[in-house]
Design an enzyme around this catalytic site. Sequence first.
Site, short mmCIF file in Angstrom:
data_model
loop_
_atom_site.label_atom_id
_atom_site.label_comp_id
_atom_site.label_asym_id
_atom_site.label_seq_id
_atom_site.Cartn_x
_atom_site.Cartn_y
_atom_site.Cartn_z
N LYS A 13 -1.89 2.82 -0.38
CA LYS A 13 -1.68 4.17 -0.93
C LYS A 13 -1.19 4.10 -2.38
CE LYS A 13 1.48 5.26 2.05
NZ LYS A 13 1.50 3.99 2.81
N ARG A 88 5.72 12.63 5.51
CA ARG A 88 5.64 11.55 6.50
C ARG A 88 5.95 12.08 7.89
NH1 ARG A 88 6.69 7.05 2.84
NH2 ARG A 88 6.19 5.08 3.82
N ARG A 127 2.97 -8.90 -0.42
CA ARG A 127 3.25 -7.88 -1.44
C ARG A 127 4.47 -8.29 -2.26
NH1 ARG A 127 3.66 -1.45 -0.38
NH2 ARG A 127 5.29 -1.96 1.15
N ARG A 160 10.11 -7.05 -1.03
CA ARG A 160 11.02 -5.98 -0.60
C ARG A 160 11.67 -6.35 0.72
NH1 ARG A 160 7.40 -0.61 -1.08
NH2 ARG A 160 8.46 -0.22 0.89
N ARG A 171 8.21 -0.38 11.05
CA ARG A 171 7.64 0.70 10.23
C ARG A 171 6.29 1.15 10.75
NH1 ARG A 171 7.79 -2.21 4.80
NH2 ARG A 171 6.88 -0.33 3.88
P1 ADP Z 1 5.20 2.03 1.92
O1 ADP Z 1 4.80 1.47 0.60
O2 ADP Z 1 5.36 1.01 2.95
O3 ADP Z 1 4.31 3.13 2.39
P2 ADP Z 1 7.34 3.58 0.73
O4 ADP Z 1 7.71 2.91 -0.52
O5 ADP Z 1 6.49 4.80 0.65
O6 ADP Z 1 6.69 2.53 1.74
O7 ADP Z 1 8.65 3.94 1.55
C1 ADP Z 1 9.65 2.97 1.82
C2 ADP Z 1 10.67 3.58 2.77
O8 ADP Z 1 11.28 4.74 2.15
C3 ADP Z 1 10.12 4.10 4.09
O9 ADP Z 1 9.99 3.09 5.07
C4 ADP Z 1 11.17 5.16 4.46
O10 ADP Z 1 12.34 4.55 4.98
C5 ADP Z 1 11.53 5.75 3.10
N1 ADP Z 1 10.70 6.94 2.79
C6 ADP Z 1 9.81 7.08 1.76
N2 ADP Z 1 9.25 8.30 1.77
C7 ADP Z 1 9.78 8.96 2.83
C8 ADP Z 1 9.59 10.26 3.39
N3 ADP Z 1 8.70 11.14 2.88
N4 ADP Z 1 10.32 10.59 4.49
C9 ADP Z 1 11.21 9.72 5.02
N5 ADP Z 1 11.42 8.49 4.56
C10 ADP Z 1 10.72 8.10 3.48
P1 ADP Z 2 1.24 1.24 0.34
O1 ADP Z 2 1.63 2.01 -0.88
O2 ADP Z 2 0.27 1.98 1.22
O3 ADP Z 2 2.40 0.74 1.10
P2 ADP Z 2 0.34 -0.84 -1.54
O4 ADP Z 2 -0.55 -0.11 -2.46
O5 ADP Z 2 1.68 -1.22 -2.04
O6 ADP Z 2 0.44 -0.06 -0.13
O7 ADP Z 2 -0.45 -2.15 -1.05
C1 ADP Z 2 0.15 -3.08 -0.13
C2 ADP Z 2 -0.18 -4.51 -0.55
O8 ADP Z 2 -1.58 -4.76 -0.36
C3 ADP Z 2 0.10 -4.80 -2.03
O9 ADP Z 2 0.52 -6.14 -2.16
C4 ADP Z 2 -1.25 -4.59 -2.72
O10 ADP Z 2 -1.38 -5.38 -3.90
C5 ADP Z 2 -2.23 -5.02 -1.62
N1 ADP Z 2 -3.48 -4.24 -1.59
C6 ADP Z 2 -3.65 -2.92 -1.89
N2 ADP Z 2 -4.93 -2.53 -1.70
C7 ADP Z 2 -5.60 -3.63 -1.23
C8 ADP Z 2 -6.97 -3.87 -0.83
N3 ADP Z 2 -7.90 -2.89 -0.86
N4 ADP Z 2 -7.28 -5.12 -0.43
C9 ADP Z 2 -6.33 -6.09 -0.37
N5 ADP Z 2 -5.05 -5.94 -0.74
C10 ADP Z 2 -4.67 -4.72 -1.16
#
Ligand code: ADP
Ligand code: ADP
Length: 214
Positions: A13, A88, A127, A160, A171
């Site tokens: 995302k 979420r 990541r 992280r 998660r």
């Molecule tokens: P990811 O990259 O894995 O999708 P995020 O960076 O978006 O993770 O979020 C990391 C953490 O921050 C989540 O696991 C949650 O604990 C918290 N968080 C982020 N956005 C929200 C939300 N909209 N509602 C509740 N918790 C959130």
């Molecule tokens: P999210 O925001 O949904 O948690 P990220 O964009 O941070 O996810 O991506 C999670 C991990 O996967 C990062 O290390 C990123 O560089 C990698 N990644 C993202 N898109 C792809 C893809 N299409 N193929 C392989 N690796 C990816």
Amino acid sequence: MKIIMLGAPGAGKGTQAKMISEKYDLPHVSTGDIFRANIKNGTELGKKAKAFMDAGQLVPDELTVDLLLDRISKEDCKNGYILDGFPRTIPQAECLEKALNARGEAIDFAIDVEVPDENIVKRMGGRRACVSCGATYHVVNVPPKKEGICDKCGSDLILRDDDKPETVQKRLEVYHAQTKPLIDFYGAKGVLKEFDGTQEMSKVFADIVQVLGA
Ligand code: ADP
Ligand code: ADP
Ligand code: ZN
């Protein structure tokens, strides 16, 4: 244009949101980034949020919704935005909808990036995130030019705390229970667009651009 990114943790995302943000000149609003900035700055909100994040749980809606609504009321969001990591939960989506309705606005696209759980666990271990600017890398898929150092700002890259395998598993459970229902929620509103997130990131982006328009 108002866009929501949906998908499991690690689906890509953030990666896609950053590319959309550049191409369409829209602010990238990530609640995770906002929480991490608060943790880094030692704010009260950061202290509260950290305990939930480290446990792989969601930060409660009470701490999240007003923060997000306040962010999207800022000047830079007046022509639209990309929400990454919000909503979420169904209650978050309902609060957002109510706030938008009150202004005669609506979400244009909910972009769902689909990646099976098996792939997610592998991806997350690789990541790496910049401690300063929030840029993300992957040790194999998106390596930085210099190991451990952010290409954009020169700061250190870290794994992280919540990307450790046990926490990722938690998660994913939380995602299936609380966030996945949003796919039907936005499907029913006719704005849902689904993408195969297992493809190379440039291909995922090309598919998204096809839908958003060049
Ligand atoms: P990811 O990259 O894995 O999708 P995020 O960076 O978006 O993770 O979020 C990391 C953490 O921050 C989540 O696991 C949650 O604990 C918290 N968080 C982020 N956005 C929200 C939300 N909209 N509602 C509740 N918790 C959130
Ligand atoms: P999210 O925001 O949904 O948690 P990220 O964009 O941070 O996810 O991506 C999670 C991990 O996967 C990062 O290390 C990123 O560089 C990698 N990644 C993202 N898109 C792809 C893809 N299409 N193929 C392989 N690796 C990816
Ligand atoms: Zn950086």
